[in-house]
Design a protein around this motif. Structure first.
Motif, mmCIF file in Angstrom:
data_model
loop_
_atom_site.group_PDB
_atom_site.id
_atom_site.type_symbol
_atom_site.label_atom_id
_atom_site.label_comp_id
_atom_site.label_asym_id
_atom_site.label_seq_id
_atom_site.Cartn_x
_atom_site.Cartn_y
_atom_site.Cartn_z
ATOM 1 N N PHE A 140 0.848 -1.186 0.000
ATOM 2 C CA PHE A 140 0.000 0.000 0.000
ATOM 3 C C PHE A 140 0.890 1.245 0.000
ATOM 4 C CE2 PHE A 140 -3.270 2.644 2.481
ATOM 5 C CZ PHE A 140 -4.068 2.857 1.371
ATOM 6 N N GLY A 141 0.628 2.158 -0.924
ATOM 7 C CA GLY A 141 1.449 3.356 -1.060
ATOM 8 C C GLY A 141 2.414 3.308 -2.218
ATOM 9 N N MET A 142 2.537 2.138 -2.895
ATOM 10 C CA MET A 142 3.518 2.014 -3.964
ATOM 11 C C MET A 142 3.193 2.939 -5.134
ATOM 12 S SD MET A 142 4.842 -1.370 -6.027
ATOM 13 C CE MET A 142 5.867 -2.019 -4.707
ATOM 14 N N TYR A 143 1.950 2.875 -5.636
ATOM 15 C CA TYR A 143 1.498 3.802 -6.676
ATOM 16 C C TYR A 143 -0.031 3.835 -6.645
ATOM 17 C CZ TYR A 143 1.415 -0.527 -9.564
ATOM 18 O OH TYR A 143 1.209 -1.784 -10.053
ATOM 19 N N PRO A 144 -0.667 4.817 -7.304
ATOM 20 C CA PRO A 144 -2.118 5.027 -7.123
ATOM 21 C C PRO A 144 -2.988 3.825 -7.443
ATOM 22 C CG PRO A 144 -1.141 6.979 -8.094
ATOM 23 C CD PRO A 144 -0.046 5.947 -8.064
ATOM 24 N N PRO A 184 15.480 -5.594 -5.572
ATOM 25 C CA PRO A 184 15.284 -6.851 -4.835
ATOM 26 C C PRO A 184 15.504 -8.093 -5.683
ATOM 27 C CG PRO A 184 13.173 -5.933 -5.438
ATOM 28 C CD PRO A 184 14.202 -4.935 -5.879
ATOM 29 N N THR A 185 16.542 -8.069 -6.496
ATOM 30 C CA THR A 185 17.003 -9.274 -7.180
ATOM 31 C C THR A 185 17.848 -10.080 -6.199
ATOM 32 O OG1 THR A 185 18.990 -8.152 -7.937
ATOM 33 C CG2 THR A 185 17.054 -8.037 -9.388
ATOM 34 N N PRO A 186 18.115 -11.348 -6.492
ATOM 35 C CA PRO A 186 19.000 -12.098 -5.585
ATOM 36 C C PRO A 186 20.337 -11.393 -5.367
ATOM 37 C CG PRO A 186 17.892 -13.599 -7.063
ATOM 38 C CD PRO A 186 17.525 -12.222 -7.531
ATOM 39 N N ALA A 187 20.921 -10.871 -6.440
ATOM 40 C CA ALA A 187 22.204 -10.174 -6.290
ATOM 41 C C ALA A 187 22.046 -8.883 -5.504
ATOM 42 C CB ALA A 187 22.800 -9.889 -7.667
ATOM 43 N N GLY A 188 20.966 -8.162 -5.763
ATOM 44 C CA GLY A 188 20.744 -6.908 -5.057
ATOM 45 C C GLY A 188 20.511 -7.109 -3.573
ATOM 46 N N ARG A 189 19.727 -8.115 -3.238
ATOM 47 C CA ARG A 189 19.484 -8.394 -1.823
ATOM 48 C C ARG A 189 20.757 -8.851 -1.133
ATOM 49 N NH1 ARG A 189 13.624 -10.588 -3.016
ATOM 50 N NH2 ARG A 189 14.745 -12.223 -4.118
ATOM 51 N N ALA A 190 21.514 -9.696 -1.818
ATOM 52 C CA ALA A 190 22.764 -10.170 -1.216
ATOM 53 C C ALA A 190 23.724 -9.017 -0.964
ATOM 54 C CB ALA A 190 23.413 -11.217 -2.122
ATOM 55 N N ALA A 191 23.792 -8.089 -1.908
ATOM 56 C CA ALA A 191 24.677 -6.937 -1.732
ATOM 57 C C ALA A 191 24.216 -6.069 -0.568
ATOM 58 C CB ALA A 191 24.736 -6.126 -3.026
ATOM 59 N N ASP A 218 5.222 -1.473 -13.741
ATOM 60 C CA ASP A 218 5.294 -2.584 -12.791
ATOM 61 C C ASP A 218 5.224 -3.910 -13.538
ATOM 62 O OD1 ASP A 218 5.107 -4.352 -10.701
ATOM 63 O OD2 ASP A 218 3.318 -3.459 -9.807
ATOM 64 N N SER A 219 6.312 -4.665 -13.530
ATOM 65 C CA SER A 219 6.324 -5.965 -14.199
ATOM 66 C C SER A 219 5.401 -6.969 -13.522
ATOM 67 C CB SER A 219 7.749 -6.523 -14.242
ATOM 68 O OG SER A 219 8.238 -6.739 -12.918
ATOM 69 N N GLY A 220 4.992 -6.699 -12.293
ATOM 70 C CA GLY A 220 4.109 -7.600 -11.568
ATOM 71 C C GLY A 220 2.646 -7.210 -11.630
ATOM 72 N N TRP A 221 2.274 -6.355 -12.568
ATOM 73 C CA TRP A 221 0.907 -5.834 -12.572
ATOM 74 C C TRP A 221 -0.129 -6.940 -12.743
ATOM 75 C CZ3 TRP A 221 -2.628 -6.457 -16.439
ATOM 76 C CH2 TRP A 221 -2.156 -6.857 -17.698
ATOM 77 N N LEU A 252 13.656 -1.436 2.246
ATOM 78 C CA LEU A 252 15.059 -1.093 1.994
ATOM 79 C C LEU A 252 15.461 -1.346 0.545
ATOM 80 C CD1 LEU A 252 16.754 -2.632 5.180
ATOM 81 C CD2 LEU A 252 16.122 -0.231 4.795
ATOM 82 N N VAL A 253 14.485 -1.692 -0.312
ATOM 83 C CA VAL A 253 14.772 -1.992 -1.714
ATOM 84 C C VAL A 253 13.752 -1.290 -2.596
ATOM 85 C CG1 VAL A 253 15.849 -4.239 -1.253
ATOM 86 C CG2 VAL A 253 13.371 -4.099 -1.635
ATOM 87 N N CYS A 254 14.083 -1.173 -3.890
ATOM 88 C CA CYS A 254 13.168 -0.566 -4.861
ATOM 89 C C CYS A 254 13.227 -1.359 -6.159
ATOM 90 C CB CYS A 254 13.538 0.895 -5.111
ATOM 91 S SG CYS A 254 12.534 1.687 -6.398
ATOM 92 N N GLU A 255 12.067 -1.815 -6.634
ATOM 93 C CA GLU A 255 12.023 -2.620 -7.848
ATOM 94 C C GLU A 255 11.440 -1.896 -9.055
ATOM 95 O OE1 GLU A 255 8.467 -4.153 -5.355
ATOM 96 O OE2 GLU A 255 10.354 -3.089 -5.064
ATOM 97 N N THR A 256 11.148 -0.599 -8.946
ATOM 98 C CA THR A 256 10.567 0.142 -10.067
ATOM 99 C C THR A 256 11.473 1.331 -10.416
ATOM 100 O OG1 THR A 256 9.225 1.468 -8.532
ATOM 101 C CG2 THR A 256 8.208 -0.513 -9.464
ATOM 102 N N PRO A 257 12.526 1.097 -11.200
ATOM 103 C CA PRO A 257 13.463 2.186 -11.524
ATOM 104 C C PRO A 257 12.797 3.379 -12.200
ATOM 105 C CG PRO A 257 14.377 0.057 -12.149
ATOM 106 C CD PRO A 257 12.949 -0.194 -11.780
ATOM 107 N N SER A 258 11.716 3.144 -12.954
ATOM 108 C CA SER A 258 11.030 4.261 -13.605
ATOM 109 C C SER A 258 10.116 5.020 -12.661
ATOM 110 C CB SER A 258 10.216 3.746 -14.795
ATOM 111 O OG SER A 258 9.188 2.859 -14.353
ATOM 112 N N PHE A 259 9.923 4.500 -11.462
ATOM 113 C CA PHE A 259 9.069 5.128 -10.452
ATOM 114 C C PHE A 259 9.786 4.969 -9.112
ATOM 115 C CE2 PHE A 259 4.903 5.346 -8.071
ATOM 116 C CZ PHE A 259 4.498 6.579 -8.565
#
Length: 313
Positions: A37-41, A120-127, A253-256, A89-96
């Motif tokens: 909730f709050g991600m986008y309208p 929040p990719t495996p590499a991103g989370r690990a980093a 959003d790729s998960g729409w 602590l992560v962001c998966e929408t670079p355009s937003f």
């Protein structure tokens, strides 16, 4: 959201032990919580509809996101909607994009080389988990919690966006301590945190945690119906992710599709009929919060933890 989570992470327990006053041990209890909730309208609108017109009972607010102000406005107009804080602590929408509420120079260990939240990719989370300083995590988590208090709102619980149980034992320990300080519950769904909470008489799920991003979009109503038919006695939780399939959502959003199909089921007559048919009681986190506030564990509760898998949005 996280497509890596299992459809249902089944937790073994010799008998239901939900520990929630007012319900017998054999009650079939289900937390249905709308994450993000709050991600986008289009998410905000779908979350409200899923609670007011559907079977969802609560939501989790991402205070760092661009549509968080709108989400908090919606909550102020609807004081009866229970909600938690979806610590992010992560962001998966670079355009937003979104980033920390804390000034970036105060939380550098939470940021990637470009000065943004990791993806929040495996590499991103690990980093992220390999470099995040606990004191900086606490600073950012407090900022996200205090943003809600500053808006005049009262949450019920804390949970995590795309980091199951915080992703690290010290982060979960920190979060449980913050919950005790603020009088909140915490979503815990992995071992050894579950066993540690049960030893302290704190209610946590008995059986299955479902992240709806683990479900395919084909025949989703039938899959949800089957999950409701098979729901065991005790406490289970579904982290659902409703959203509207608007042009905006499809663009950013790729998960729409996951969100769109979640919303369609949650607000359908079939969902309400299935819950009634199965005699399931749908709960929000207020029932858990009352017990957590009375029996808050001391810091350092996680014993012998070897690390958490990623996921659990």
């Amino acid at each position: 959201m996280d497509g890596q989570a299992d459809e249902a992470s089944v937790l073994t327990s010799p008998s239901p032990s939900h520990g929630i006053p007012g319900f017998p041990p054999d009650a079939r209890l289900l937390l249905v919580n709308c994450d993000d909730f709050g991600m986008y309208p289009a998410v905000n609108a779908a979350v409200i509809e899923s609670i007011e017109e559907g079977i969802a009972a609560s939501c989790s607010l991402m205070t760092v996101c661009p549509a968080a102000a709108d989400a908090m406005r919606l909550l102020r107009r609807r004081p009866g909607i229970p909600f938690g804080i979806h610590l992010t602590l992560v962001c998966e929408t670079p355009s937003f994009p979104w980033g920390p509420l804390t000034a970036r120079e105060k939380v550098p260990s939470l940021l990637d080389p470009s000065g943004e939240f990791f993806e929040p990719t495996p590499a991103g989370r690990a980093a992220l988990l390999g470099r995040a300083r606990t004191d900086e995590v606490e600073t950012e988590f407090r900022a996200q919690i205090d943003a809600v208090a500053d808006a005049g709102l009262s949450p019920t619980h804390l949970d995590f966006h795309c980091l199951a149980d915080g992703g690290r034992d010290d982060i979960l320990d920190l979060t449980v301590g913050l919950a005790a300080e603020y009088g909140l519950a915490v979503r815990v769904w992995l071992e050894p945190g579950l066993s540690a909470m049960r030893r302290r008489g704190l209610p946590v799920i008995d059986h299955a945690f479902l992240d709806s991003f683990s479900l395919g979009t084909e025949d989703k109503p039938a899959r949800y119906d089957r999950l409701l038919r098979d729901l065991p006695a005790g406490l289970s939780e579904w982290a659902v992710h409703p959203g509207l399939g608007t042009p905006e959502a499809r663009a950013l959003d790729s998960g729409w599709q996951v969100r769109h199909t979640d919303h369609a089921f949650l607000t359908s007559p079939e969902a309400r009929e299935a819950v009634a048919r199965e005699g399931i009681t749908v709960l929000d986190h207020r029932a858990l919060q009352q017990v957590w506030a009375r029996r808050a564990p001391a810091p350092g509760f996680v014993e012998g933890q070897d690390g958490h898998p990623p996921g659990g949005c």
